[in-house]
Design a protein around this motif. Structure first.
Motif, PDB file in Angstrom:
ATOM      1  N   PHE A  23       0.831  -1.210   0.000  1.00 16.41           N
ATOM      2  CA  PHE A  23       0.000   0.000   0.000  1.00 16.41           C
ATOM      3  C   PHE A  23       0.863   1.257   0.000  1.00 16.41           C
ATOM      4  N   ILE A  24       1.880   1.256   0.866  1.00 20.60           N
ATOM      5  CA  ILE A  24       2.777   2.411   0.938  1.00 20.60           C
ATOM      6  C   ILE A  24       3.530   2.581  -0.381  1.00 20.60           C
ATOM      7  N   GLY A  25       4.134   1.493  -0.810  1.00 13.93           N
ATOM      8  CA  GLY A  25       4.928   1.539  -2.041  1.00 13.93           C
ATOM      9  C   GLY A  25       4.103   2.001  -3.217  1.00 13.93           C
ATOM     10  N   PHE A  26       2.866   1.479  -3.304  1.00 12.03           N
ATOM     11  CA  PHE A  26       2.002   1.835  -4.422  1.00 12.03           C
ATOM     12  C   PHE A  26       1.724   3.339  -4.455  1.00 12.03           C
ATOM     13  N   ASN A  27       1.299   3.886  -3.320  1.00 13.27           N
ATOM     14  CA  ASN A  27       0.947   5.308  -3.312  1.00 13.27           C
ATOM     15  C   ASN A  27       2.161   6.196  -3.579  1.00 13.27           C
ATOM     16  N   LEU A  28       3.304   5.780  -3.052  1.00 11.85           N
ATOM     17  CA  LEU A  28       4.512   6.578  -3.288  1.00 11.85           C
ATOM     18  C   LEU A  28       4.904   6.538  -4.766  1.00 11.85           C
ATOM     19  N   THR A  29       4.646   5.400  -5.404  1.00 11.40           N
ATOM     20  CA  THR A  29       4.970   5.295  -6.827  1.00 11.40           C
ATOM     21  C   THR A  29       4.045   6.170  -7.663  1.00 11.40           C
ATOM     22  N   PHE A  30       2.761   6.073  -7.428  1.00 10.28           N
ATOM     23  CA  PHE A  30       1.823   6.625  -8.401  1.00 10.28           C
ATOM     24  C   PHE A  30       1.195   7.959  -8.053  1.00 10.28           C
ATOM     25  N   PHE A  31       1.145   8.333  -6.787  1.00  9.04           N
ATOM     26  CA  PHE A  31       0.546   9.641  -6.514  1.00  9.04           C
ATOM     27  C   PHE A  31       1.343  10.783  -7.141  1.00  9.04           C
ATOM     28  N   PRO A  32       2.695  10.749  -7.001  1.00  9.78           N
ATOM     29  CA  PRO A  32       3.461  11.814  -7.660  1.00  9.78           C
ATOM     30  C   PRO A  32       3.179  11.901  -9.155  1.00  9.78           C
ATOM     31  N   GLN A  33       2.769  10.796  -9.773  1.00 10.38           N
ATOM     32  CA  GLN A  33       2.548  10.820 -11.214  1.00 10.38           C
ATOM     33  C   GLN A  33       1.319  11.633 -11.601  1.00 10.38           C
ATOM     34  N   PHE A  34       0.349  11.717 -10.681  1.00  6.29           N
ATOM     35  CA  PHE A  34      -0.791  12.612 -10.962  1.00  6.29           C
ATOM     36  C   PHE A  34      -0.293  14.043 -11.117  1.00  6.29           C
ATOM     37  N   ILE A  35       0.574  14.409 -10.176  1.00  9.11           N
ATOM     38  CA  ILE A  35       1.096  15.771 -10.192  1.00  9.11           C
ATOM     39  C   ILE A  35       1.959  16.000 -11.425  1.00  9.11           C
ATOM     40  N   LEU A  36       2.832  15.035 -11.692  1.00  9.58           N
ATOM     41  CA  LEU A  36       3.708  15.146 -12.861  1.00  9.58           C
ATOM     42  C   LEU A  36       2.896  15.325 -14.142  1.00  9.58           C
ATOM     43  N   GLY A  37       1.856  14.537 -14.257  1.00 12.59           N
ATOM     44  CA  GLY A  37       1.041  14.593 -15.461  1.00 12.59           C
ATOM     45  C   GLY A  37       0.340  15.920 -15.599  1.00 12.59           C
ATOM     46  N   TYR A  38      -0.203  16.377 -14.494  1.00 17.05           N
ATOM     47  CA  TYR A  38      -0.911  17.650 -14.561  1.00 17.05           C
ATOM     48  C   TYR A  38       0.035  18.792 -14.889  1.00 17.05           C
ATOM     49  N   LEU A  39       1.295  18.649 -14.410  1.00 15.92           N
ATOM     50  CA  LEU A  39       2.286  19.681 -14.720  1.00 15.92           C
ATOM     51  C   LEU A  39       2.780  19.567 -16.152  1.00 15.92           C
ATOM     52  N   GLY A  40       2.472  18.448 -16.809  1.00 20.39           N
ATOM     53  CA  GLY A  40       2.783  18.361 -18.228  1.00 20.39           C
ATOM     54  C   GLY A  40       3.808  17.327 -18.637  1.00 20.39           C
ATOM     55  N   MET A  41       4.244  16.460 -17.727  1.00 17.90           N
ATOM     56  CA  MET A  41       5.233  15.467 -18.149  1.00 17.90           C
ATOM     57  C   MET A  41       4.583  14.432 -19.055  1.00 17.90           C
ATOM     58  N   PRO A  42       5.077  14.313 -20.287  1.00 16.50           N
ATOM     59  CA  PRO A  42       4.445  13.372 -21.207  1.00 16.50           C
ATOM     60  C   PRO A  42       4.818  11.935 -20.900  1.00 16.50           C
TER      61      PRO A  42
ATOM     62  N   GLU B 267      12.949  19.963 -14.031  1.00 18.08           N
ATOM     63  CA  GLU B 267      12.139  20.312 -12.849  1.00 18.08           C
ATOM     64  C   GLU B 267      11.249  19.165 -12.371  1.00 18.08           C
ATOM     65  N   PHE B 268      11.136  18.101 -13.183  1.00 16.19           N
ATOM     66  CA  PHE B 268      10.293  16.984 -12.763  1.00 16.19           C
ATOM     67  C   PHE B 268      11.061  15.908 -12.001  1.00 16.19           C
ATOM     68  N   GLN B 269      12.370  16.143 -11.785  1.00 14.04           N
ATOM     69  CA  GLN B 269      13.154  15.030 -11.271  1.00 14.04           C
ATOM     70  C   GLN B 269      12.736  14.569  -9.874  1.00 14.04           C
ATOM     71  N   MET B 270      12.479  15.503  -8.985  1.00 18.61           N
ATOM     72  CA  MET B 270      12.211  15.096  -7.598  1.00 18.61           C
ATOM     73  C   MET B 270      11.026  14.151  -7.517  1.00 18.61           C
ATOM     74  N   LEU B 271       9.943  14.509  -8.210  1.00 21.38           N
ATOM     75  CA  LEU B 271       8.767  13.651  -8.160  1.00 21.38           C
ATOM     76  C   LEU B 271       9.042  12.286  -8.778  1.00 21.38           C
ATOM     77  N   ASN B 272       9.879  12.262  -9.819  1.00 20.45           N
ATOM     78  CA  ASN B 272      10.244  10.989 -10.432  1.00 20.45           C
ATOM     79  C   ASN B 272      11.059  10.128  -9.473  1.00 20.45           C
ATOM     80  N   VAL B 273      11.907  10.788  -8.694  1.00 22.19           N
ATOM     81  CA  VAL B 273      12.704  10.025  -7.727  1.00 22.19           C
ATOM     82  C   VAL B 273      11.787   9.384  -6.692  1.00 22.19           C
ATOM     83  N   PHE B 274      10.809  10.159  -6.200  1.00 19.19           N
ATOM     84  CA  PHE B 274       9.835   9.582  -5.264  1.00 19.19           C
ATOM     85  C   PHE B 274       9.168   8.376  -5.880  1.00 19.19           C
ATOM     86  N   SER B 275       8.761   8.536  -7.137  1.00 16.95           N
ATOM     87  CA  SER B 275       8.050   7.461  -7.810  1.00 16.95           C
ATOM     88  C   SER B 275       8.902   6.205  -7.914  1.00 16.95           C
TER      89      SER B 275
END
Lengths: 545, 123, 218
Positions: free
Chosen positions: A437-456, A465-473
């Motif tokens: 559960f923890i691993g899943f949310n840490l992987t994919f929640f940042p991706q909502f933000i990344l996507g909304y910010l425009g990462m294709p 500027e997207f690196q930090m969220l990718n590292v979390f993921s």
């Protein structure tokens, strides 16, 4: 001839061996027609493909740790995400619960000795394996780089990769799905035990029935569509070639006509699992049983009406897009009905938190998030902004992983004692569920933000500027990987060292819990007579050890 | 609610050996004469469809051809495939596939027929 | 004693079923479901065809009128309709335990089906000589060449797929014929013939639509 005195017949009969021990040796397994053994065969092959798809995922996340990663070039990256998608969709998620849990449970829950067509059942497994091996060959010999969606004209004309063997592999495994669905529908219609009316069916069976509708009516379309891509590649027919007057968007119509309902193939069985588990671990009948059952059928039907929402920016007409957007809002309603009914079931239930229940509860939360973001995507204007970004990826992983995979794991943990006759150490089950559960949310929640910010999506690199969220993921993905490996360890451990499970360790009410664990080869000594609803938890549970 | 239950008896039964179960009492068969009659009807419709192709019907010709084909198919389904005597469940299944195909074609055409209705959004 | 070894259990009754009626119902339902998948399988192709006919009406009209042999197509349709009749009569014969008649009718079905395939092969041969087989031998360079190419692509995929289904059907009928000859079927047990018949009628229905849609585009 002298008379022979038959002493043996005076002795009491030996107990029949259970299905696991009734016949040993490779032949007895590879030529079995016993639905329970076929389910186990599926479980093993599916686990293998899950690992292949999972390794591809880890490699993707490793690449995305840094925008300047030299782990792989763009070409390789394209093949990696295609492999991940193809394997996970066609060789894990689509078969998962139906082929593993469904094949095991359907005859038992229905009160029959086997499926309607046992040999066709075995054939379906072989088709799955052959399709998988052909696809594996394609991957190993260079892979495909079109994405699991095979969009034309790239896939049909320009791609320089193993498209043809891959589509052949998927085509063949598609027939595996069709035969599974066929078997389920016929079995549920014609082999229910006396007294088992439709209103008394466990919701697991309602879900599998609805899933089978999609198997039967959807899969053939993708079969012919991928066959057309293959034929076009080999014979240059020009059906999707703009230069010849062909329309690449037609491919997308035909592809998504199956592939959207396919995502409901992936989620409906999990919903059935959740219903059975919630009822058992709340010690309560499912609130609104009729609504939950009907919602399964509604989802199956409505799922066929919305495929165009994958094509809002592909070139379909605006009017068509508006129709599909409108219909896509509707398909959320039956899913929401289920979530409300499960919640109402939990209310004032006598809840316990064994591993299966943890997965079921996790499912409800994560599926709701995935579903709500789905509504956001059904909104035309929002989708135009986030299409082909990580927002989409996060949305469908919340449903596929947070939903479907959690449902699959919940099902494995719930029915493991029935399938193997052994209990696993529940503490390890709970720890793994938590880690997942923890691993899943840490992987994919940042991706909502990344996507909304425009990462294709489907890019091997990204802006700094997207690196930090990718590292979390990526960190989350590693944790998730550990979480997935743990059950492999303790479940295998339980086979040898686990406590023997009785017929009904959870005190559940459905028919499969009335036979021994593991069940005998022919399930029931005599066909049961059903007189109660599926989830009658008002009586004392029969918890024979 | 429509009874979708299988009509076949299930559950503990007497051994089936002595009961010739394929001779179900509800399975009244079509007579040989009727089959021939349907065949001739099908041949007539074939002739009609070929003739109609040579009449100058313009846009209607596709519709006529499909209607005649549909009628032929209906005759085959109803009489040759015994849907005439089949359970409600079988009838439902035989119709469902057609309905789904209509869905595929219908919604796909909702795209193709409405392209270019908004100027500048493609052909 | 184990369920399936019961001394009076019908030998035709498979282990998982309780009665022959249940078995037969399951078999029939299973075949109808399979036919539903076939409807969707061909349906995908029909949909693609419909889209292109809508987008390229002139090229399709030209190709159909010029290169598809209406006479042979009509004869083939009649042949296939005849084979549906022979199948329906065969089922009827089986129902009434008329073994010899059943065998004859199955043989006629095989002959008619074979005739269909021969005629189809003949048509393909003619199309080869006319140079309208996409990629393999396409020498057409008249008006709407692209559209004619696309039409012929659909013609060969649709009729090719149909012919494949016919081949499989004929192979299965051969098996049925041998079984019937050996007396496997009777008035009490003829479900396989009936269920196989459903498949055959379906293949006929596909052709019923293919013929006007491909051969009679005007």
């Amino acid at each position: 001839m002298s008379k022979v005195i038959d002493y043996a017949s005076a002795l009491p009969p030996l107990p029949a061996p259970d299905y696991l021990h009734d016949g040993t040796g490779l032949r007895s397994w590879l030529l079995t027609v016993d639905h329970k053994r076929i389910a186990v065969l599926y479980m093993i092959s599916l686990t293998f493909f899950f690992m292949v798809g999972g390794i591809a995922a880890l490699l993707i996340r490793l690449q995305l740790l840094s925008p300047n990663s030299t782990l792989m070039e763009a070409e390789t990256y394209n093949r990696m995400f295609t492999t991940h998608g193809v394997i996970m969709v066609f060789f894990f998620l689509v078969p998962s619960i139906p082929a593993v849990i469904g094949n095991f449970i359907v005859p038992l829950q229905v009160g029959a000795r086997d499926m309607a067509f046992p040999r066709i059942n075995l054939l379906s497994w072989y088709l799955y394996v052959i399709g998988g091996l052909i696809t594996l060959y394609a991957i190993i010999s260079g892979g495909v780089d079109t994405g699991w969606t095979f969009y034309t004209p790239y896939s049909s004309l320009y791609a320089n990769s193993k498209v043809v063997p891959t589509v052949i592999g998927i085509f063949i495994s598609g027939f595996s799905s069709i035969l599974t669905g066929l078997n389920f529908v016929v079995t549920i219609h014609t082999m229910r035990a006396p007294g088992l009316t439709w209103g008394r069916l466990p919701l697991m069976l309602w879900s599998l029935y609805a899933t089978s509708i999609i198997f039967i009516l959807g899969t053939p379309v993708i079969a012919i569509t991928l066959a057309l891509v293959g034929v076009e590649r080999v014979f240059h027919l020009g059906i999707f070639d703009p230069k010849m007057g062909g329309d690449p968007v037609l491919f997308q119509h035909l592809f998504w006509f199956y592939s959207h309902p396919a995502v409901y193939i992936m989620i409906l069985p999990s919903m059935g699992v959740v219903s059975d588990i919630i009822a058992c671990f709340s010690r309560k009948r499912i609130f609104g049983y009729g609504f939950v059952a009907a919602s399964s059928i509604a989802i199956a039907v409505l799922s066929f009406l919305v495929w165009g929402h994958h094509m809002f920016v592909a070139g379909e007409s605006v009017y068509s897009a508006m129709i599909f957007s409108f219909l896509s809002f509707f398909v959320a309603i039956p899913s929401a009905i289920k979530v409300f009914n499960w919640t109402a079931t939990l209310y004032r239930g006598s809840i316990s938190f064994e591993t299966p229940m943890l997965y079921a509860l996790g499912f409800i939360g994560l599926f709701t998030m995935g579903g709500l973001t789905g509504l956001m995507l059904a909104t035309l204007a929002v989708d135009v902004h986030v299409h082909d970004t990580y927002f989409i990826i996060a949305h469908f992983h919340y449903i596929m992983v947070g939903g479907a995979v959690m449902g699959y794991l919940g099902a494995i943990h719930y029915w493991w004692p029935k399938i193997t006759g052994k209990m696993y150490p529940d503490i390890w089950g709970r720890v793994s569920a938590f880690i997942i559960f923890i691993g899943f949310n840490l992987t994919f929640f940042p991706q909502f933000i990344l996507g909304y910010l425009g990462m294709p999506r489907r890019y091997y690199t990204y802006p700094e500027e997207f690196q930090m969220l990718n590292v979390f993921s990526t960190a989350g993905a590693s944790i998730l990987g550990v979480g997935y490996l743990m059950p492999l360890v303790y479940l295998l451990w339980s086979l040898k060292y686990g406590k023997p499970a009785g017929p009904n360790p959870w005190g559940a009410t459905t028919l499969e819990w009335k036979v021994s664990s593991p069940p005998p080869k022919h399930n029931f000594a005599s066909i049961p007579l059903v007189t109660e609803e599926a989830y009658d938890y008002t009586k004392e549970p029969t918890n024979a050890a | 609610m429509m009874n979708l239950d299988s009509t076949a008896p299930r559950g503990p039964q007497l051994p089936a050996a002595s009961v010739p179960s394929d001779l179900l009492t509800d399975h009244n068969s079509t007579s040989v004469a009727a089959y021939w009659l349907i065949f001739f009807a099908l041949m007539l419709l074939l002739g009609l469809t070929v003739l109609a192709a040579h009449w100058n019907l313009g846009a209607l010709s596709l519709l006529i051809a499909l209607l005649i084909a549909g009628l032929k198919a209906a005759l085959v389904v109803w009489y040759f495939m015994h849907v005439r005597f089949a359970s409600k469940l079988t009838r439902l299944f035989s119709v469902a596939a057609l309905a789904w195909l209509a869905l595929l074609m219908g919604l796909t055409f909702s795209d193709y027929l409405s392209r270019g209705w908004i100027v500048g959004t493609g052909k | 004693m184990p369920h399936s070894n019961h001394p009076t259990r019908n030998p035709h009754l498979a282990e998982q079923f309780e009665t022959l009626a249940q078995q037969r119902e399951a078999g029939t339902l299973g075949m109808w479901i399979f036919l539903a998948t076939e409807v969707m399988f061909f349906g995908g192709l029909f949909t693609a065809y419909a889209v292109y006919r809508h987008r390229m009406p002139q090229g399709f009209q030209l190709a159909s009128g010029e290169y598809l042999k209406e006479t042979w197509g009509s004869i083939n349709t009649a042949v296939l309709l005849g084979s549906s009749l022979s199948v329906a009569l065969a089922v009827h014969a089986a129902q009434h335990g008329m073994r010899k008649l059943l065998v004859w009718l199955l043989a006629i079905t095989l002959l008619l089906g074979g005739a269909f395939l021969l005629i189809k092969a003949h048509e393909y041969q003619l199309e080869y000589h006319e140079g309208v087989i996409p990629t393999l031998r396409f020498t057409y360079d008249g008006p709407h060449a692209n559209e004619v190419f696309v039409f012929m692509s659909f013609y060969f995929t649709l009729t090719g797929l149909h012919a494949l289904h016919m081949l499989i059907g004929l192979a299965l009928w051969l098996v049925m014929l041998i079984r019937a000859w050996r007396g496997h079927f009777s008035a009490a047990y003829y479900a396989p013939i009936e269920i196989m018949g459903l498949y055959w009628h379906f293949v006929d229905i596909i052709w019923i639509f293919l013929f006007p849609l491909l051969y009679l585009v005007r």
